[in-house]
Design a protein around this motif. Structure first.
Motif, PDB file in Angstrom:
ATOM      1  N   THR A   4       0.845  -1.189   0.000  1.00  0.00           N
ATOM      2  CA  THR A   4       0.000   0.000   0.000  1.00  0.00           C
ATOM      3  C   THR A   4       0.881   1.240   0.000  1.00  0.00           C
ATOM      4  OG1 THR A   4      -0.038   0.013   2.417  1.00  0.00           O
ATOM      5  CG2 THR A   4      -1.833  -1.144   1.291  1.00  0.00           C
ATOM      6  N   CYS A   5       0.272   2.382  -0.226  1.00  0.00           N
ATOM      7  CA  CYS A   5       0.993   3.638  -0.033  1.00  0.00           C
ATOM      8  C   CYS A   5       1.362   3.759   1.446  1.00  0.00           C
ATOM      9  CB  CYS A   5       0.116   4.818  -0.430  1.00  0.00           C
ATOM     10  SG  CYS A   5      -0.382   4.823  -2.162  1.00  0.00           S
ATOM     11  N   TYR A  53      -5.586  10.842   3.271  1.00  0.00           N
ATOM     12  CA  TYR A  53      -5.368  11.788   2.181  1.00  0.00           C
ATOM     13  C   TYR A  53      -5.621  13.224   2.635  1.00  0.00           C
ATOM     14  CZ  TYR A  53      -5.753  14.091  -2.345  1.00  0.00           C
ATOM     15  OH  TYR A  53      -5.590  14.947  -3.409  1.00  0.00           O
ATOM     16  N   TYR A  71       4.734   9.040   0.814  1.00  0.00           N
ATOM     17  CA  TYR A  71       3.394   8.626   0.417  1.00  0.00           C
ATOM     18  C   TYR A  71       3.263   8.642  -1.109  1.00  0.00           C
ATOM     19  CZ  TYR A  71      -1.651   8.934  -0.370  1.00  0.00           C
ATOM     20  OH  TYR A  71      -2.930   8.735  -0.841  1.00  0.00           O
ATOM     21  N   SER A 104       3.315   5.233  -4.009  1.00  0.00           N
ATOM     22  CA  SER A 104       2.214   4.951  -4.931  1.00  0.00           C
ATOM     23  C   SER A 104       2.720   4.276  -6.202  1.00  0.00           C
ATOM     24  CB  SER A 104       1.484   6.243  -5.321  1.00  0.00           C
ATOM     25  OG  SER A 104       0.983   6.916  -4.200  1.00  0.00           O
ATOM     26  N   LYS A 117      -0.160  -0.894  -8.555  1.00  0.00           N
ATOM     27  CA  LYS A 117      -1.410  -0.575  -7.876  1.00  0.00           C
ATOM     28  C   LYS A 117      -2.254   0.460  -8.618  1.00  0.00           C
ATOM     29  CE  LYS A 117       0.474   0.800  -3.953  1.00  0.00           C
ATOM     30  NZ  LYS A 117       1.918   0.843  -4.191  1.00  0.00           N
ATOM     31  N   LEU A 118      -1.656   1.243  -9.511  1.00  0.00           N
ATOM     32  CA  LEU A 118      -2.430   2.238 -10.266  1.00  0.00           C
ATOM     33  C   LEU A 118      -2.584   1.867 -11.739  1.00  0.00           C
ATOM     34  CD1 LEU A 118      -1.139   5.651  -8.798  1.00  0.00           C
ATOM     35  CD2 LEU A 118      -3.198   4.373  -8.221  1.00  0.00           C
ATOM     36  N   TYR A 120       2.297   6.892 -15.729  1.00  0.00           N
ATOM     37  CA  TYR A 120       2.511   6.229 -14.438  1.00  0.00           C
ATOM     38  C   TYR A 120       3.535   5.113 -14.575  1.00  0.00           C
ATOM     39  CZ  TYR A 120       1.602   2.897 -10.674  1.00  0.00           C
ATOM     40  OH  TYR A 120       1.750   2.009  -9.649  1.00  0.00           O
TER      41      TYR A 120
END
Length: 288
Positions: free
Chosen positions: A185-186, A222, A248, A252, A257-258, A270
């Motif tokens: 995760t972030c 966030y 953070y 990412s 994950k994106l 990205y």
């Protein structure tokens, strides 16, 4: 694949201070029987033509025998589904390699695992009930299987040192390097839940929690990052707040994950920036 979330258990026996479960469920874990769970999943798959089930539960792997019976049932019934669940390293480490192979054959696609920190002192402070020296060997074991572990990490704990923050980044790097299917995760700042043990501890460090339901609704990682960590968390200096925000953002880009972003241009950019971000994250000097 058509997806549906199902809940077949509630609660968690672990004591994590930042979590709502010890307060809401008083440390108890309750679950449907394996047979009832199998019937529920089978009915949902057939009724809604599902291809993916998300078990929206805090810890699906508490009862090893129950989970193995469920997985064997998925295989025996020929359910052509993938599924996602959450687990604790300590509990899932009790599964043998043959049992993990059964779990994978039963369709486990993603397993969410909270590690939270690379510091044993911090892990003990938040009552994670986890020996961090077991995490890397566990990650190596499950690298042999087809499912994807997603490890959760957090920062901005009261009293977290520069070296402890660096330990967290190093552990993330090791997990990703040694298991090509792993993701993280972030690096979110840890956010206290109402009435949690962690909230009471954070208040002794000067935290002023929201005083309304609306305030709590806006109190997420966030929003806190955007508003300035040092304004929400008195123990975080402006310099450390800037560092945590960079961590953070860079975290990412550690994995795919994106990759689900719909815009092909954004997705391409990205993916183009990912190796640069990884290099910056894992070589970053955390001394602030």
């Amino acid at each position: 694949r058509r997806c549906l979330s199902l809940c077949t258990s509630r609660g968690c026996p672990y004591r994590c201070t930042y979590c709502f479960s010890p307060v809401e469920c008083n440390g108890r874990w309750r679950a449907m029987s394996a047979s009832r769970t199998l019937d529920l999943v089978t009915s949902a798959v057939e009724r809604f033509d599902l291809g993916f089930v998300w078990f929206a539960e805090q810890n699906a792997f508490v009862d090893r025998r129950r989970m193995l019976d469920i997985c064997q049932g998925f295989v025996d019934r020929g359910l052509d589904i993938l599924w996602e669940a959450e687990a604790h390293v300590t509990g899932m480490s009790r599964f043998t390699d043959d049992e993990l192979d059964l779990v994978a054959r039963a369709g486990l696609a993603d397993i969410v695992i909270g590690v939270e920190t690379g510091s044993q002192r911090i892990a003990d402070m938040i009552r994670k009930d986890l020996r961090l020296d077991t995490v890397v060997p566990f990650n190596r074991r499950i690298a042999q299987h087809s499912f994807h572990p997603r490890y959760c990490f957090m920062t901005a704990y009261p009293g977290e040192t520069e070296e402890e923050l660096a330990d967290t980044v190093r552990l993330m790097h090791t997990l990703l390097e040694e298991n090509p299917r792993a993701s993280t995760t972030c690096l979110n700042p840890v956010i206290p839940y109402p009435n949690s043990t962690y909230l009471a501890e954070a208040e002794t460090w000067g935290l002023t929690p929201p005083d309304s339901l609306e305030g709590w609704a806006r109190y997420d990682a966030y929003v806190v990052l955007q508003g300035g960590l040092e304004r929400s968390f008195p123990w975080v200096t402006p310099e450390r707040a800037g560092l945590l925000k960079r961590l953070y953002i860079l975290s990412s880009f550690t994995d795919d994950k994106l990759d689900f972003v719909g815009d092909p241009v954004i997705r391409f950019l990205y993916q183009l920036y990912r190796p640069i971000a990884r290099t910056r994250l894992f070589s970053m000097n955390t001394s602030h």
